[in-house]
Design an enzyme around this catalytic site. Structure first.
Site, PDB file in Angstrom:
ATOM      1  N   SER A  65       1.036  -1.055   0.058  1.00  0.00           N
ATOM      2  CA  SER A  65      -0.025  -0.180   0.155  1.00  0.00           C
ATOM      3  C   SER A  65       0.521   1.181   0.137  1.00  0.00           C
ATOM      4  CB  SER A  65      -0.253  -0.216   1.144  1.00  0.00           C
ATOM      5  OG  SER A  65      -0.053   0.079   2.237  1.00  0.00           O
ATOM      6  N   ASP A  66       0.626   2.313  -0.880  1.00  0.00           N
ATOM      7  CA  ASP A  66       1.479   3.472  -1.373  1.00  0.00           C
ATOM      8  C   ASP A  66       0.404   4.689  -1.107  1.00  0.00           C
ATOM      9  OD1 ASP A  66       0.816   4.221  -3.563  1.00  0.00           O
ATOM     10  OD2 ASP A  66       2.124   2.519  -3.915  1.00  0.00           O
ATOM     11  N   LYS A 115       7.220   4.657   1.727  1.00  0.00           N
ATOM     12  CA  LYS A 115       6.409   5.185   1.274  1.00  0.00           C
ATOM     13  C   LYS A 115       5.914   6.661   1.899  1.00  0.00           C
ATOM     14  CE  LYS A 115       6.130   1.955  -1.949  1.00  0.00           C
ATOM     15  NZ  LYS A 115       5.859   1.710  -3.434  1.00  0.00           N
ATOM     16  N   ASP A 143       9.742   7.432  -1.238  1.00  0.00           N
ATOM     17  CA  ASP A 143       8.767   6.881  -2.951  1.00  0.00           C
ATOM     18  C   ASP A 143       7.389   7.863  -2.379  1.00  0.00           C
ATOM     19  OD1 ASP A 143       7.303   5.882  -4.787  1.00  0.00           O
ATOM     20  OD2 ASP A 143       7.659   3.293  -3.998  1.00  0.00           O
ATOM     21  N   GLU A 148      12.240   8.666  -5.038  1.00  0.00           N
ATOM     22  CA  GLU A 148      10.813   8.270  -6.011  1.00  0.00           C
ATOM     23  C   GLU A 148       9.875   8.838  -6.713  1.00  0.00           C
ATOM     24  OE1 GLU A 148      12.075   3.909  -5.205  1.00  0.00           O
ATOM     25  OE2 GLU A 148      10.172   3.570  -6.028  1.00  0.00           O
ATOM     26  N   GLU A 163       9.427   3.235 -13.118  1.00  0.00           N
ATOM     27  CA  GLU A 163       8.814   1.817 -12.711  1.00  0.00           C
ATOM     28  C   GLU A 163       7.432   1.905 -13.906  1.00  0.00           C
ATOM     29  OE1 GLU A 163       7.888   2.214  -8.621  1.00  0.00           O
ATOM     30  OE2 GLU A 163       5.701   1.465  -9.207  1.00  0.00           O
ATOM     31  N   ASP A 174      10.880  -1.349 -15.007  1.00  0.00           N
ATOM     32  CA  ASP A 174       9.886  -2.498 -14.307  1.00  0.00           C
ATOM     33  C   ASP A 174      10.343  -3.604 -15.333  1.00  0.00           C
ATOM     34  OD1 ASP A 174       7.091  -2.360 -12.450  1.00  0.00           O
ATOM     35  OD2 ASP A 174       7.257  -3.094 -14.713  1.00  0.00           O
ATOM     36  N   HIS A 213      13.265  -1.250 -10.369  1.00  0.00           N
ATOM     37  CA  HIS A 213      11.504  -1.296  -9.593  1.00  0.00           C
ATOM     38  C   HIS A 213      11.225  -3.199  -9.601  1.00  0.00           C
ATOM     39  CE1 HIS A 213       7.145  -1.753  -9.486  1.00  0.00           C
ATOM     40  NE2 HIS A 213       7.614  -1.428  -8.082  1.00  0.00           N
ATOM     41  N   GLY A 239       9.083  -6.039  -6.948  1.00  0.00           N
ATOM     42  CA  GLY A 239       8.007  -6.058  -5.775  1.00  0.00           C
ATOM     43  C   GLY A 239       7.230  -7.308  -6.344  1.00  0.00           C
ATOM     44  N   GLU A 282      15.984  -3.470  -6.218  1.00  0.00           N
ATOM     45  CA  GLU A 282      14.665  -3.302  -5.010  1.00  0.00           C
ATOM     46  C   GLU A 282      14.201  -4.231  -4.563  1.00  0.00           C
ATOM     47  OE1 GLU A 282      11.067  -1.506  -5.804  1.00  0.00           O
ATOM     48  OE2 GLU A 282      10.728  -0.993  -3.515  1.00  0.00           O
TER      49      GLU A 282
END
Lengths: 443, 443
Positions: free
Chosen positions: B23-24, B220, B248, B274, B301, B324, B351, B353, B382
């Protein structure tokens, strides 16, 4: 209280690739198509909302599916509630926290959001009994600002700057609306200029365009330089010195080298060069514009959102902004684009053609004159005489000018019979065409 | 002669929104998902090609449909023929004359092309018995250049400039490959920093990250300034002065005003900021970078193609390029991105995750060191310790470094049981989760 009762999409395609209508250096064999949306409500007294995204054929089914995906995000609220909050509703479609990864604000999902938003605008305009341009012109500056998404453009246009432009536009508005109804809006035509046409056909159509009163003819270029020179020479001979001549490369060139090609065509007195390179290349456009000055640069039909438009203006990359009716997130985002252009003093000359794009995009130019730029000088709407017979309220041209649209709505409705006949691949039109189409598409 | 016998997509989604993993400020409740593609051939001796596009949940079905739409454009030729012409085959998918209108080169259709292209790369690497990075490292400079689409980037990188970089990278290549196998590649972690985590959880995970040997932790930001300062203070206390700390914003700020916010965080010794603003806003990033100097800017990304990457570099908008693995048109376009970054001397810090992005993107950093930039200085991949249990060949971390991938292929394969269990909405995992998920998603 009225609720959305059905969201229906239709994959409508016209076999334009057979005659190479709409062909250019990059779009070599388009089947002009509409991913068509109707929003129905549970109240039979209410108008149906119509909208579509124009596409080049393949992928039109994907576009329909994308429209359905976005439409599922509409809140389970009365339509009245949504029409009063078009800004908030639009932004929730565009910025959905999960779906946004597929963009953000670009490509299939963004155009799909535009269709859903435009269908709501269509309902709103029909409920008001007004063509879209007039609905917009009669909204207050505050109402207009409330529907616009200012995110990521505030460095170029804030809410209060937008208000200022729109408030200035209230003075003399009634006179300008009357003028628009009396004298319409200038048009230019791309009809003669498709790359797939023979010299004879191009010249015949160009002569006709002059006879019809168009003030500019546009030719597609970018195949071979020698052919471009040949066709421009013929076209200039045909239309004479008093009709403007523009060229359109449809993104064909590298930023490096575009100028060399374009400058070889300067002697034909080019009104603008359109899409010289990738629509993503803001810096490339800026460089080309410097290298071909004083030939003007026009672009925007593939600028995928207001943030790209903002940068084209900030970078002084364009002399004309060519908004498209179904590329961005609907009427709401095109309002931002008109205001950005006004703020930078760049004329808006909308892109049209395809199927139904003339019917949609004309509203923005009429509104622009009524309330935003307050001028028609150096401004024209593109016109292609093509597929209008399928539209429920086709544009009307008179002496090379668009007449002011007078029917309620956004102009997006396609005749029900045309939708049925040209639904792909099951419609009667496609079954009859199938043999020859296969041959064309397999080139 | 071997032919594609089946093109299969699966809508695989993981209910990560329940725990707010990932979550961001903008992606508030993602369900990390893969629009998963398998390309099967008619020869049982041949490997299956795997690929996917990462998404945030909703729209993952649309992404699957887009992959099928693009895959239909694959030529009816032997797979051997396609593998020998990966450049030509890729470019025909990306520049299809009809489908391109839906992009061009952006959004759903472009990412879909990336998946189809990557599935072919997966087959090629598996046939060679090599992990992707090593396959790339062993290709000749000419072969590599032949797979890259240079259109619209030649003003920054020509074929011969790319050749020059790749030829220089042949010297000492064997030593660098041996070094990579011995010592891996530095990683940083975003695991502690999701916006939805409590202070306690963040601090516990940050302390763990330091203990695990990561050289940087990323948080984040962009919710509320006061919260950002609070979390950064806690994080800096937890990790000490010798571990780097990046932030970020996930596109949260306006170009106007971003600097004011960021400069309020400068005291925490920020390694990079970021995605401070819209990924489309090249000029906005350039402005922010100037206004926050010497704090570095990282982005990429969501840069949707090589043309955007080119401009970020030309405008001096970034200090780090964060490619990405599934945003652009596959391995082929990421090769262009690596070469562009090398040409401008900008480090690539990929990037990762989501689901499987670590597994995919690591190959580009390993290849970058072997043949392109020839350095690991100021470069990290990352890492998020998340969902790796579903990958057939999960990344291996050791002392805060990625170990060199050793299994053949691109790393995209998801375990068949995980695909079955988490296929949306019919998989067993989703049926069990349904009640609570609905509640989470309707926030």
């Amino acid at each position: 209280m009225t609720f959305i009762s059905a969201i229906k999409t239709s994959d409508v395609r016209f076999p334009t690739s057979i005659d190479l209508d709409g062909s250019d250096a990059v779009n070599t064999n388009p089947d002009h198509s509409a991913a068509y949306l109707t929003l129905l409500t549970d109240d039979p007294e209410w108008p149906v909302g119509h909208a579509f995204v124009f596409t080049g054929g393949r992928g039109n089914d994907l576009m329909c599916r994308a429209i359905e995906t976005v439409a599922e995000l509409l809140p389970a609220k009365p339509v009245e509630w949504m029409l009063e909050r078009l800004g908030e509703v639009s932004q929730n479609l565009i910025h959905d926290s999960q779906l946004r990864w597929l963009g953000p604000e670009k490509g299939v999902t963004h155009m799909a959001a535009g269709a859903v938003i435009n269908a709501l605008w269509d309902i709103r305009a029909r409920r008001a009994g007004l063509p879209l341009w007039q609905l917009l012109a009669e909204m207050t500056p505050r109402e207009l600002v409330s529907v616009i998404d200012f995110s990521h453009i505030r460095d170029a246009l804030t809410e209060s700057q937008a208000l200022e432009i729109l408030e200035a536009g209230q003075h003399g508005k009634a006179e300008r609306i009357a003028e628009l109804k009396a004298t319409g809006y200038p048009a230019y035509t791309t009809g003669p200029g498709w790359l797939g046409y023979s010299d004879d056909k191009m010249q015949r159509l160009a002569a006709q365009a002059v006879a019809d009163g168009f003030s500019m003819v546009k030719l597609k270029v970018g195949g071979e330089l020698i052919d471009d020179r040949h066709r421009l020479e013929l076209a200039r001979k045909t239309i004479g010195e008093n009709v403007a001549l523009a060229i359109d490369a449809n993104q064909r060139w590298e930023a490096d080298g575009a100028a060399a090609w374009i400058n070889e065509l300067a002697e034909f007195d080019i009104h603008w060069v359109e899409e010289p390179t990738s629509p993503d290349d803001v810096l490339g456009h800026a460089r080309i514009r410097q290298e071909i000055a004083p030939i003007p640069v026009a672009t925007g039909e593939a600028a995928h959102n207001r943030i790209m438009v903002k940068q084209l203006l900030q970078a002084e990359a364009i002399d004309y902004l060519q908004i498209d009716a179904t590329r961005v997130a609907g009427t709401s985002e095109n309002l931002a684009n008109l205001l950005l252009a006004a703020r930078f003093g760049v004329p808006v000359c909308p892109h049209a053609g395809g199927i139904g794009l003339c019917e949609l995009v004309q509203h923005f130019s009429f509104f622009d004159y009524a309330v935003v730029s307050q001028t028609r000088e150096n401004r024209m709407i593109e016109f292609v005489d093509h597929l209008h017979e399928h539209m429920a309220t086709p544009v009307r041209l008179n002496q090379g000018r668009y007449e002011a649209p007078s029917q309620p709505g956004t102009g997006a409705e396609i005749k029900p019979d045309s939708v049925t006949k040209w639904t792909y691949p099951v419609g009667a039109g496609w079954q009859r065409q199938q043999g020859s189409l296969r041959a064309t598409n397999e080139n």
